[in-house]
Design a protein around this motif. Structure first.
Motif, PDB file in Angstrom:
ATOM      1  N   PRO A 127      49.898  76.703  21.759  1.00 50.51           N
ATOM      2  CA  PRO A 127      48.756  75.525  21.776  1.00 50.51           C
ATOM      3  C   PRO A 127      47.681  76.054  20.412  1.00 50.51           C
ATOM      4  O   PRO A 127      47.610  75.544  19.966  1.00 50.51           O
ATOM      5  CB  PRO A 127      48.661  74.644  23.325  1.00 50.51           C
ATOM      6  N   GLN A 128      47.298  77.403  21.542  1.00 50.14           N
ATOM      7  CA  GLN A 128      46.013  77.901  20.802  1.00 50.14           C
ATOM      8  C   GLN A 128      46.552  78.489  18.904  1.00 50.14           C
ATOM      9  O   GLN A 128      46.099  77.999  18.505  1.00 50.14           O
ATOM     10  CB  GLN A 128      46.015  78.934  21.003  1.00 50.14           C
TER      11      GLN A 128
ATOM     12  N   ARG B 168      48.575  76.429  17.431  1.00 55.95           N
ATOM     13  CA  ARG B 168      48.355  74.919  16.269  1.00 55.95           C
ATOM     14  C   ARG B 168      46.834  74.972  16.247  1.00 55.95           C
ATOM     15  O   ARG B 168      46.502  73.852  14.768  1.00 55.95           O
ATOM     16  CB  ARG B 168      49.016  74.124  17.258  1.00 55.95           C
ATOM     17  N   ASN B 169      46.529  74.715  17.554  1.00 49.99           N
ATOM     18  CA  ASN B 169      45.045  74.685  16.938  1.00 49.99           C
ATOM     19  C   ASN B 169      44.111  75.081  15.879  1.00 49.99           C
ATOM     20  O   ASN B 169      43.155  74.654  15.031  1.00 49.99           O
ATOM     21  CB  ASN B 169      44.140  75.357  18.076  1.00 49.99           C
ATOM     22  N   ASP B 170      44.629  77.040  15.848  1.00 49.09           N
ATOM     23  CA  ASP B 170      44.198  77.535  14.940  1.00 49.09           C
ATOM     24  C   ASP B 170      44.576  76.885  13.421  1.00 49.09           C
ATOM     25  O   ASP B 170      43.811  77.253  12.847  1.00 49.09           O
ATOM     26  CB  ASP B 170      44.420  79.098  14.899  1.00 49.09           C
TER      27      ASP B 170
ATOM     28  N   HIS C 115      42.672  73.749  12.567  1.00 49.01           N
ATOM     29  CA  HIS C 115      41.621  73.978  11.781  1.00 49.01           C
ATOM     30  C   HIS C 115      41.683  75.166  11.194  1.00 49.01           C
ATOM     31  O   HIS C 115      40.812  74.548   9.755  1.00 49.01           O
ATOM     32  CB  HIS C 115      40.721  75.029  12.781  1.00 49.01           C
TER      33      HIS C 115
ATOM     34  N   PRO D 134      37.874  69.877  18.427  1.00 48.39           N
ATOM     35  CA  PRO D 134      38.063  68.548  18.971  1.00 48.39           C
ATOM     36  C   PRO D 134      37.619  68.321  20.161  1.00 48.39           C
ATOM     37  O   PRO D 134      38.696  68.489  21.418  1.00 48.39           O
ATOM     38  CB  PRO D 134      39.817  68.880  18.919  1.00 48.39           C
TER      39      PRO D 134
ATOM     40  N   GLU E  91      42.020  66.030  18.967  1.00 51.75           N
ATOM     41  CA  GLU E  91      42.891  66.762  19.305  1.00 51.75           C
ATOM     42  C   GLU E  91      43.939  66.234  18.465  1.00 51.75           C
ATOM     43  O   GLU E  91      44.572  67.069  17.916  1.00 51.75           O
ATOM     44  CB  GLU E  91      42.920  66.496  20.331  1.00 51.75           C
TER      45      GLU E  91
ATOM     46  N   ASN F 229      43.877  67.227  14.923  1.00 52.85           N
ATOM     47  CA  ASN F 229      43.708  68.824  14.299  1.00 52.85           C
ATOM     48  C   ASN F 229      44.563  69.164  14.713  1.00 52.85           C
ATOM     49  O   ASN F 229      45.328  69.668  13.659  1.00 52.85           O
ATOM     50  CB  ASN F 229      42.372  69.538  15.022  1.00 52.85           C
ATOM     51  N   ASN F 230      45.345  68.907  15.842  1.00 56.60           N
ATOM     52  CA  ASN F 230      47.019  69.455  16.461  1.00 56.60           C
ATOM     53  C   ASN F 230      48.287  68.906  15.700  1.00 56.60           C
ATOM     54  O   ASN F 230      48.853  69.467  15.005  1.00 56.60           O
ATOM     55  CB  ASN F 230      47.482  68.703  17.772  1.00 56.60           C
TER      56      ASN F 230
ATOM     57  N   GLY G  59      47.674  70.011  11.938  1.00 58.96           N
ATOM     58  CA  GLY G  59      48.210  71.656  12.550  1.00 58.96           C
ATOM     59  C   GLY G  59      50.070  71.753  12.499  1.00 58.96           C
ATOM     60  O   GLY G  59      50.832  72.699  12.390  1.00 58.96           O
TER      61      GLY G  59
END
Length: 260
Positions: free
Chosen positions: A138-139, A141-143, A146, A160, A166, A169-170, A174
């Protein structure tokens, strides 16, 4: 002053219509059909300020979102494929992108048109990578979201903090914007139709600015976009977008952000 020949315009319109729709053009039977031939095809589609590929993307996106009949949408898909302006795989990506910015229902309209025309032309299924075939962190994909947002929008995103943000972003940045099966400038034109149709002030202003600030779209192309968009969305909607485009051309030229 050189006089313009209505017969030449009509002939140019029929020839352009045949190229754009991928079918032989027939003489119009009504006044509105005549205006398609003499203005939309003869004058708008033949303007040199915007290449055919983005014109097809804008036309397909607006046809799907502005209530044009299936035959019009199918015609643009057929013309894009037969003319080599877009591949079947790129059109599948375009339908996904339209779903995000105009709603999955409208993305589905385009996707079904692509399926109808592909069957009509006897094309084999497009090979496109799945949305996300492997497990992901998950992190990560978050990064990735961004970073992609920063590149696409030309300014960094905020945190998010809500389910909606979310999702932006995701998935939107992402995953979808990271897909390379459709180039970034092409995604811009579909996005612009979606945000213009939304009527939402912040997305309209920020995406029009980002399209030019990123270098994906030139100011002259954006002005041509407004005309192409207006033929399906209508002059009142396009007049609002024209004002924003002119404002953002000036801001980008001066190195200013879209807001303030």
């Amino acid at each position: 002053m050189t006089m313009l020949d209505p017969g030449e315009r009509a002939a140019r319109g029929l020839a352009t219509q045949a190229e754009v729709t991928g079918l032989p053009a027939t003489a119009p039977a009504t006044l509105i059909e005549e205006s398609w031939r003499d203005f939309i095809y003869a004058e708008v589609w033949t303007r040199p300020g915007l290449p055919r590929r983005p014109r097809f993307l804008v036309a397909m996106a607006t046809a799907a979102t502005c209530g044009l009949e299936e035959a019009r949408l199918d015609g643009y898909v057929r013309g894009a494929l037969k003319g080599g302006h877009l591949t079947l795989a790129e059109l599948r990506e375009a339908a996904l992108h339209l779903g995000v910015y105009s709603g999955w229902g409208n993305g589905g309209k385009l996707d079904r048109a692509v399926s109808r025309v592909a069957e009509e032309l006897g094309l084999p299924p497009a090979e496109v990578p799945p949305i996300c075939p492997e497990p992901w962190h998950p992190q990560a994909r978050n990064d990735r979201g961004h970073a992609e947002f920063d590149k696409v929008m030309t300014f960094p995103p905020g945190p998010p903090a809500t389910p909606f943000l979310e999702g932006i972003n995701n998935f939107v940045f992402g995953e979808m914007w990271c897909r390379r099966g459709l180039d970034e400038p092409s995604r811009r034109w579909i996005t612009l139709v979606g945000v213009c149709e939304s009527g939402a002030e912040i997305p309209i202003r920020s995406h029009i600015h980002a399209a030019m600030a990123s270098g994906n779209c030139a100011g002259g192309e954006m002005l041509e976009f407004v005309l192409q968009y207006g033929t399906h969305a209508g002059w009142p909607k396009a007049s609002r977008i024209q004002a924003v485009v002119l404002e953002m051309i000036d801001k980008v030229a001066k190195g200013l952000p879209w807001h303030g």
